[in-house]
Design a protein around this motif. Structure first.
Motif, PDB file in Angstrom:
ATOM      1  N   THR A  53       0.988  -0.897  -0.041  1.00  0.00           N
ATOM      2  CA  THR A  53       0.152   0.152   0.113  1.00  0.00           C
ATOM      3  C   THR A  53       1.061   0.836  -0.241  1.00  0.00           C
ATOM      4  O   THR A  53       1.361   1.113   1.106  1.00  0.00           O
ATOM      5  CB  THR A  53      -1.056   0.269   1.411  1.00  0.00           C
ATOM      6  N   HIS A  69     -11.087  -2.528   1.556  1.00  0.00           N
ATOM      7  CA  HIS A  69     -10.518  -2.165   0.810  1.00  0.00           C
ATOM      8  C   HIS A  69      -9.850  -3.650  -0.317  1.00  0.00           C
ATOM      9  O   HIS A  69      -9.552  -3.020  -1.903  1.00  0.00           O
ATOM     10  CB  HIS A  69      -9.250  -1.820   1.181  1.00  0.00           C
ATOM     11  N   LEU A 117      -2.278   5.884   1.972  1.00  0.00           N
ATOM     12  CA  LEU A 117      -4.388   6.291   2.379  1.00  0.00           C
ATOM     13  C   LEU A 117      -4.413   7.716   2.790  1.00  0.00           C
ATOM     14  O   LEU A 117      -4.093   8.768   3.794  1.00  0.00           O
ATOM     15  CB  LEU A 117      -4.885   5.899   3.406  1.00  0.00           C
ATOM     16  N   GLU A 155      -2.417   2.724  -4.752  1.00  0.00           N
ATOM     17  CA  GLU A 155      -1.116   1.583  -3.586  1.00  0.00           C
ATOM     18  C   GLU A 155      -0.850   1.226  -5.199  1.00  0.00           C
ATOM     19  O   GLU A 155      -0.870   1.137  -6.399  1.00  0.00           O
ATOM     20  CB  GLU A 155      -1.574   0.756  -3.256  1.00  0.00           C
ATOM     21  N   HIS A 212      -6.832   6.083  -1.693  1.00  0.00           N
ATOM     22  CA  HIS A 212      -6.553   5.052  -1.753  1.00  0.00           C
ATOM     23  C   HIS A 212      -5.658   5.833  -2.919  1.00  0.00           C
ATOM     24  O   HIS A 212      -6.069   5.320  -4.263  1.00  0.00           O
ATOM     25  CB  HIS A 212      -6.879   3.766  -1.973  1.00  0.00           C
TER      26      HIS A 212
END
Length: 312
Positions: A188, A258, A191, A206, A204
């Motif tokens: 990740t 997620h 956020l 990533e 988000h």
């Protein structure tokens, strides 16, 4: 997932450091609802109370040879010994008490959080899996966080415990820089929480492996239920060298995990080769600028169609 180390991140969004704590009001984790509800006489509730976990018992209800009862969940925890008289439990069901439990109309277990619904037992269980008052899970994707609570509590949790960046406004402009992008593994990146229209949104961004090569993905989640999420739309844009990719969609509720959102590819996806092309230069360093905005769809009372409401 391990959090990916970034060489630098720049955010041009306005900071939320000055937001009053009253706005993220002193929220709380959900209290355990009491079994002593006025809908059913207290004596019946005491009769149905498991002596181990103190929750109300529902079928199957087990009993020992001396008539002491306990719920099916706790039966496995007491190693087949009655917690009251220590006799062996066996596999005896208390059918009479099960019929009592099935005949009762009971409140949703989230009644103390605002749910007013009352159901027969089996309908109650089905409702509770979808109840709008049930707790939300922490939307942070960088760890397997088990914290649950209402939205104000989770916002405070993200800010204080996960050190997530908080911003106000419905437009954003992020620059992501990463050296050695070919070594990127499942991780990740970041956020960010945005506060606009009186609501909270999670952005988000990533990298993860898709097939044989990594891709970069950005998507937005709404901190609330799916029904309310449909009132909003968002767009994301990334580009460079005279090219651009644009994504427009509806934010997903944080009721969807997620991973579920990511694996459905419901967001802006940038293939690595395209990301390096956007980055320019010798293609050995990732430099992406992602811009976007959030708007609220408003119903036009005359034409019956949605018109965007853009924040300033």
């Amino acid at each position: 997932m391990e959090e990916m180390e970034m060489d630098s991140i720049e955010c041009v969004s306005s900071s939320m450091d000055g937001v009053d704590d009253e706005e993220i009001h002193a929220s709380h984790q959900y209290p355990k609802p009491s079994n002593n509800v006025g809908i059913v006489p207290t004596s019946v509730h005491e009769l149905l109370e498991c002596p181990v976990c103190t929750n109300s018992m529902y079928p199957p209800i087990h009993q020992c040879h001396n008539g002491h009862t306990l719920c099916s969940t706790c039966k496995t925890r007491v190693h087949n010994r009655c917690p009251t008289c220590r006799q062996e439990l066996g596999d005896i069901r208390c059918l009479a008490l099960e019929k009592v439990a099935e005949s009762l109309e009971l409140p949703c277990k989230y009644f103390s959080l605002g749910c007013p619904e009352i159901f027969p037992y089996y309908s109650k269980l089905k409702h509770e899996t979808l109840c709008n008052f049930r707790p939300y899970s922490c939307p942070y994707a960088g760890s397997e966080c088990s914290v649950t609570g209402d939205i104000p509590y989770l916002v405070t949790h993200l800010r204080d415990d996960h050190k997530v960046d908080m911003h106000t406004g419905c437009t954003f402009n992020h620059r992501y820089v990463k050296s050695n992008p070919r070594e990127v593994e499942n991780a990740t990146w970041m956020l960010t929480v945005f506060h606009c229209f009186g609501q909270y949104f999670c952005l988000h961004f990533e990298a993860f492996q898709l097939g044989m090569a990594p891709v970069y993905m950005a998507f937005l989640r709404f901190m609330g239920d799916e029904t309310d999420a449909r009132n909003y739309s968002y767009s994301l844009e990334v580009g460079g060298n005279g090219r651009k990719l644009i994504w427009e969609g509806t934010p997903r509720s944080i009721r969807d995990s997620h991973r579920k959102v990511r694996d459905s590819h419901d967001g802006l996806i940038i293939q690595r080769n395209m990301a390096l092309f956007f980055s320019g230069g010798d293609r050995k360093e990732l430099k992406l600028r992602v811009t976007g905005r959030i708007w609220k769809e408003q119903q036009n009372p005359d034409g019956g169609v949605c018109i965007p409401n853009l924040c300033s």
